[in-house]
Structure formats: structure tokens, C-alpha cells
Enzyme design. Structure first.
Site, mmCIF file in Angstrom:
data_model
loop_
_atom_site.group_PDB
_atom_site.id
_atom_site.type_symbol
_atom_site.label_atom_id
_atom_site.label_comp_id
_atom_site.label_asym_id
_atom_site.label_seq_id
_atom_site.Cartn_x
_atom_site.Cartn_y
_atom_site.Cartn_z
ATOM 1 N N LYS A 40 -4.541 -6.814 -12.872
ATOM 2 C CA LYS A 40 -3.033 -7.177 -12.145
ATOM 3 C C LYS A 40 -2.617 -8.346 -12.769
ATOM 4 O O LYS A 40 -1.723 -8.540 -13.222
ATOM 5 C CB LYS A 40 -3.169 -6.805 -10.940
ATOM 6 C CG LYS A 40 -2.960 -5.722 -10.284
ATOM 7 C CD LYS A 40 -1.758 -4.846 -10.443
ATOM 8 C CE LYS A 40 -1.950 -3.176 -10.092
ATOM 9 N NZ LYS A 40 -1.195 -2.410 -10.767
ATOM 10 N N ARG A 81 -3.000 -8.731 7.453
ATOM 11 C CA ARG A 81 -2.183 -8.353 6.397
ATOM 12 C C ARG A 81 -0.703 -8.338 6.667
ATOM 13 O O ARG A 81 -0.319 -8.284 7.682
ATOM 14 C CB ARG A 81 -2.798 -6.972 5.680
ATOM 15 C CG ARG A 81 -4.126 -7.050 5.473
ATOM 16 C CD ARG A 81 -4.444 -7.442 3.799
ATOM 17 N NE ARG A 81 -5.802 -7.299 3.776
ATOM 18 C CZ ARG A 81 -6.846 -7.922 4.292
ATOM 19 N NH1 ARG A 81 -6.500 -9.146 4.797
ATOM 20 N NH2 ARG A 81 -7.821 -7.987 3.536
ATOM 21 N N TYR A 140 3.310 -6.619 -4.423
ATOM 22 C CA TYR A 140 3.391 -5.782 -3.520
ATOM 23 C C TYR A 140 2.086 -6.261 -2.445
ATOM 24 O O TYR A 140 1.299 -6.577 -2.634
ATOM 25 C CB TYR A 140 3.010 -4.440 -3.599
ATOM 26 C CG TYR A 140 3.728 -3.660 -4.852
ATOM 27 C CD1 TYR A 140 4.870 -4.088 -5.292
ATOM 28 C CD2 TYR A 140 2.986 -2.480 -5.275
ATOM 29 C CE1 TYR A 140 5.440 -3.396 -6.241
ATOM 30 C CE2 TYR A 140 3.635 -1.715 -6.273
ATOM 31 C CZ TYR A 140 4.704 -2.243 -6.924
ATOM 32 O OH TYR A 140 5.321 -1.532 -7.828
ATOM 33 N N ILE A 178 3.944 5.336 -4.740
ATOM 34 C CA ILE A 178 5.042 4.516 -4.729
ATOM 35 C C ILE A 178 6.066 4.960 -5.611
ATOM 36 O O ILE A 178 7.242 4.844 -5.433
ATOM 37 C CB ILE A 178 4.747 2.952 -4.998
ATOM 38 C CG1 ILE A 178 3.632 2.533 -3.975
ATOM 39 C CG2 ILE A 178 5.751 1.891 -4.849
ATOM 40 C CD1 ILE A 178 2.805 1.342 -4.427
ATOM 41 N N GLY A 205 -15.817 -8.241 0.000
ATOM 42 C CA GLY A 205 -14.887 -8.488 -0.846
ATOM 43 C C GLY A 205 -13.378 -8.545 -0.086
ATOM 44 O O GLY A 205 -12.302 -9.070 -0.584
ATOM 45 N N TYR A 242 -10.148 -4.305 -11.317
ATOM 46 C CA TYR A 242 -8.789 -3.881 -10.732
ATOM 47 C C TYR A 242 -7.951 -4.987 -10.762
ATOM 48 O O TYR A 242 -6.723 -5.138 -10.942
ATOM 49 C CB TYR A 242 -9.081 -3.031 -9.490
ATOM 50 C CG TYR A 242 -7.545 -3.073 -8.826
ATOM 51 C CD1 TYR A 242 -6.535 -2.190 -9.085
ATOM 52 C CD2 TYR A 242 -7.173 -3.834 -7.655
ATOM 53 C CE1 TYR A 242 -5.308 -2.164 -8.595
ATOM 54 C CE2 TYR A 242 -6.078 -3.829 -7.063
ATOM 55 C CZ TYR A 242 -5.156 -2.977 -7.557
ATOM 56 O OH TYR A 242 -3.569 -2.813 -6.936
ATOM 57 N N SER A 252 0.490 -6.931 -7.560
ATOM 58 C CA SER A 252 0.009 -6.871 -6.258
ATOM 59 C C SER A 252 -0.462 -8.250 -5.560
ATOM 60 O O SER A 252 -0.728 -9.295 -6.534
ATOM 61 C CB SER A 252 -1.545 -6.043 -6.354
ATOM 62 O OG SER A 252 -2.301 -6.340 -5.171
HETATM 63 N N1 UFG Z 1 -9.865 -1.722 7.048
HETATM 64 C C1 UFG Z 1 -10.478 -1.287 8.206
HETATM 65 N N2 UFG Z 1 -10.978 0.186 8.026
HETATM 66 C C2 UFG Z 1 -10.751 0.983 7.003
HETATM 67 C C3 UFG Z 1 -10.011 0.441 6.026
HETATM 68 C C4 UFG Z 1 -9.714 -0.823 6.128
HETATM 69 O O1 UFG Z 1 -10.856 -1.952 9.066
HETATM 70 O O2 UFG Z 1 -11.196 1.981 7.048
HETATM 71 C C5 UFG Z 1 -9.230 -3.079 7.149
HETATM 72 C C6 UFG Z 1 -9.639 -4.064 6.152
HETATM 73 O O3 UFG Z 1 -10.789 -4.572 6.105
HETATM 74 C C7 UFG Z 1 -8.367 -4.732 5.854
HETATM 75 C C8 UFG Z 1 -7.109 -4.066 6.515
HETATM 76 O O4 UFG Z 1 -7.808 -2.969 7.032
HETATM 77 O O5 UFG Z 1 -8.393 -6.142 6.765
HETATM 78 C C9 UFG Z 1 -6.470 -3.484 5.208
HETATM 79 O O6 UFG Z 1 -7.256 -2.764 4.247
HETATM 80 P P1 UFG Z 1 -6.902 -1.923 3.070
HETATM 81 O O7 UFG Z 1 -7.972 -1.343 2.194
HETATM 82 O O8 UFG Z 1 -5.669 -1.089 3.457
HETATM 83 O O9 UFG Z 1 -6.040 -2.837 2.182
HETATM 84 P P2 UFG Z 1 -6.447 -4.264 1.315
HETATM 85 O O10 UFG Z 1 -5.802 -5.431 1.979
HETATM 86 O O11 UFG Z 1 -7.920 -4.386 1.424
HETATM 87 O O12 UFG Z 1 -6.133 -3.862 -0.045
HETATM 88 C C10 UFG Z 1 -5.180 -4.131 -0.675
HETATM 89 C C11 UFG Z 1 -4.694 -3.298 -1.583
HETATM 90 C C12 UFG Z 1 -5.557 -3.133 -2.656
HETATM 91 C C13 UFG Z 1 -5.800 -4.423 -3.385
HETATM 92 C C14 UFG Z 1 -6.434 -5.204 -2.269
HETATM 93 C C15 UFG Z 1 -7.196 -6.455 -2.883
HETATM 94 O O13 UFG Z 1 -4.371 -2.020 -1.135
HETATM 95 O O14 UFG Z 1 -4.849 -2.448 -3.805
HETATM 96 O O15 UFG Z 1 -5.486 -5.497 -1.399
HETATM 97 O O16 UFG Z 1 -7.678 -7.362 -1.614
HETATM 98 F F1 UFG Z 1 -6.863 -4.330 -4.343
#
Ligand code: UFG
Length: 340
Positions: A155, A233, A179, A14, A299, A151, A126
């Protein structure tokens, strides 16, 4: 004379995009980064895109002497603090690494900024601070939920540290940008997200699977209480996100802020499911992705997306790039990285 913005973590995902947009808006930028989760390719990409030899200082924000030297050497007007560790799972295994790096470095930065009379700070927060909100979309007033990882806790704690430091000061201004899920890459494909090791996040995993680096994408759960069963999301384009930082910095430098500490959600306001994201990626890039549905990831929250009214009315900022274009840019970047 141009105002100068210090971008900590400016070699990263970013931070590099934000440096480009700040430069385009006429700001001078100094990048400070210890390259712990990035390398010089981000800085080189930024220099190529902007055509400017943006100064880069290799330092750890925990190193007070190095930080003071930087503030001596450059007349800084505002700071955007990106430098932090961000792997949720790692933070559970090594909490002190996260508390030390993310909290101590921010405190050090605030102390050094105060010493040098720098009064404008933007902090990278975040949507993780909301956890699973009881009411959606999440507004800035939506109560924060107890963090589920060190983590996430860093934040929340850094937001509070900024709020309290602003309250105790006569002149300090702070903006926390929350974000949602940043994705995509610069249209030049010269900068983008470069995760080390196996990606945790969805889009890098998708692009690496399409590139043949990973065999198969695992979709974590199709039994959620959502229209298609997968999580929802708010995926925000990284260039749009970068521009939000420019508006936040300008707001403070131009004295347009209403309060000295402010919080803004930075998202699109649109909920997108994992299946929709995968299908859109396949459609716009004209390819088929190898994926399978597996169990839920511990989580994960089920659904979170932003109410972006405040950013629109106060910052005059709105996400512009379409999901199609963002997912095309993510694939262009991956292809360039892999030499495809
Ligand atoms: N997902 C998959 N497969 C993968 C990776 C992710 O299905 O290989 C799904 C996750 O279950 C979720 C979505 O895609 O439903 C988004 O997942 P990300 O890991 O890309 O993002 P998150 O929303 O889980 O993570 C975000 C931020 C983190 C933060 C987190 C806290 O990227 O910095 O939210 O919930 F900590």
C-alpha cells in the site's frame, strides 16, 4: 456523453459497491477482475441493483496484452484500482505473491493508462500506512510508520509509485484514498463482503458466528490502554466509502483538484471499540452473540481513527450511514448468503 470509469477489482467487496454508486451518479463503468478472491455473484448483484448490463472483462491486471485490449475496446476516462490481494497474514508467508500481484499490476496499469492517454487514477490505499500513530486522530499529514507486513508495504509503495508517476508527468492526476475499516453491505443485500475461508476481519466473523457458521467469536485482547480495554477502530460503511470514490473521480474529471496528487482519509472520525461494535451488533439485530476474550492478536495496533476534515472540506464527502444501520445491513447480507 457519459464519462467511462474502469474499475479494477470491481467484482469484489468495495469495487462492487463503488460500481453501483458510479452508475447512480451517471458514469459508465467497465469492470475488470480476475475473480481470484470474488465470483460473478458480485457482478450479477451490481447488474440487478443498477438495472444495467455493466460490462465485465475477466482479466489479470498483470496481463499487459489483455489490459491494452481493454483500453482499445473502451474509451476510459478514469480508473479506480481496487484489484489487489489483501490478507495480512498470507502476505507475511508469501511476500513475493503480494509484491508481484499488488505492485506489478499497478505499474502495468499506470503504463497502459499512460499509453492510452488516461490521466485520472484513484488508488485504494489503507489506514494501515499509519501503523500505530503517535497522535490521534490520524490526519493525512500524520507520518507513515514502517509497514509491519508485505501487504501494508505494498500500500505504501503503490502510494509512492502514484506520487512519483504524477510528479514526472505533465498531465496525470492521482488520488489515494486511505480507507479505515470498511464494513456493512448494500441496503438491497444483493452485494456484500464474501470472504473465502475463515474471515480475518471482525464484522464477517461476527455475522458468520451469528449465522452459526462459526462457533464463537474471539475478541483479541481486553487489556489495551483504551476505555474498555479492547482496540479502537474507525468503521466506515461500505456504501459511504463507495461514494467517496465517486467524489474523487468527479474531482479529477471536473478539474477541481488542488494538486495533481492528493491523499484523503476515508473514515467516520469516530473511534469504536471491539466491545462496542459487538454490543451494537447484538442490540440492532436483536440477537446474542457467542464470544470470548482471548489474547491479543500479534501485529494489531491498539487504536487508530481518522481525522476526516480534509475529505469534508475538499471532497465535500462525509460518512452518513449510522453504525446501527451499517451493522443491520451486514446481518441482512449474511442472512441472504446463508439462506436464513
Ligand atoms: N478482532 C477480533 N476478533 C476477530 C477479528 C478482529 O477481536 O475475530 C479485532 C481486532 O483485534 C481489531 C478489530 O477487531 O481490534 C478489527 O480487526 P479487523 O481484522 O477487522 O481489522 P484491522 O483493523 O486489524 O485490519 C485493518 C484492515 C487490513 C489492514 C489492517 C492493518 O482490514 O486491511 O487494518 O492493521 F491490513
Amino acid at each position: 456523453m457519459s464519462k467511462c470509469v474502469l474499475v479494477t477489482g470491481g467484482a469484489g467487496y468495495i469495487g462492487s459497491h463503488t460500481t453501483v454508486e458510479l452508475t447512480a451518479a451517471g458514469y459508465d463503468v467497465v469492470i475488470a477482475d480476475n475473480l481470484s478472491n470474488s465470483d460473478m455473484s458480485g457482478v450479477e448483484g451490481v447488474r440487478t441493483i443498477t438495472g444495467k448490463n455493466i460490462p465485465f472483462i475477466e482479466l489479470n491486471c498483470l496481463d499487459r496484452a489483455a489490459m491494452e485490449k481493454l483500453f482499445e475496446d473502451y474509451k476510459i476516462d478514469a480508473v479506480i484500482h481496487f484489484a489487489a490481494f489483501k490478507a495480512v497474514g498470507e502476505s507475511v508467508a508469501e511476500p513475493l505473491k503480494y509484491y508481484s500481484n499488488n505492485i506489478e499490476s499497478f505499474v502495468t496499469l499506470l503504463q497502459v493508462a499512460e499509453k492510452y492517454g488516461v490521466n485520472n487514477i484513484v488508488f485504494s490505499s489503507s489506514a494501515t500506512v499509519y501503523g500505530q500513530p503517535d497522535v490521534l486522530p490520524a490526519t493525512e499529514q500524520t507520518p507513515r510508520k514502517p509497514a509491519t507486513s508485505p501487504y501494508g508495504n505494498t500500500k505504501q509503495m503503490c502510494e509512492d509509485i502514484l506520487r512519483d508517476t504524477v510528479a514526472a508527468s505533465q498531465s496525470l492526476k492521482g488520488i489515494a484514498l486511505r480507507y479505515f475499516n470498511p464494513i456493512g453491505a448494500h441496503p438491497s443485500a444483493l452485494i456484500g463482503e464474501l470472504p473465502k475461508g475463515v474471515p480475518n476481519n471482525l464484522v464477517p466473523f461476527i455475522t458468520q458466528t451469528a449465522a452459526g457458521v462459526r462457533e464463537c467469536l474471539s475478541i483479541f485482547g481486553d487489556d489495551y490502554n483504551t476505555p474498555d480495554g479492547s482496540c479502537l477502530r474507525d468503521y466506515i460503511d461500505v456504501v459511504d466509502l463507495a461514494k467517496a470514490h465517486v467524489t474523487a473521480v468527479s474531482r479529477m474529471l471536473d478539474d477541481k483538484n488542488k494538486e495533481r496528487y492528493e491523499i484523503f482519509n476515508i473514515g467516520t472520525g469516530r473511534a469504536v471499540s471491539v466491545f462496542e461494535l459487538v454490543n451494537t451488533f447484538e442490540k440492532v439485530n436483536n440477537l446474542k452473540l457467542n464470544y470470548k476474550v482471548v489474547g491479543r492478536r500479534p501485529g494489531d495496533v491498539e487504536s487508530v481513527w481518522a481525522d476526516t476534515t480534509l475529505a469534508e472540506t475538499e471532497l465535500g464527502w462525509k460518512a452518513e450511514r449510522s453504525l446501527d444501520d451499517t451493522l443491520k445491513s451486514a446481518w441482512e447480507w449474511e442472512k441472504r448468503v446463508r439462506g436464513l
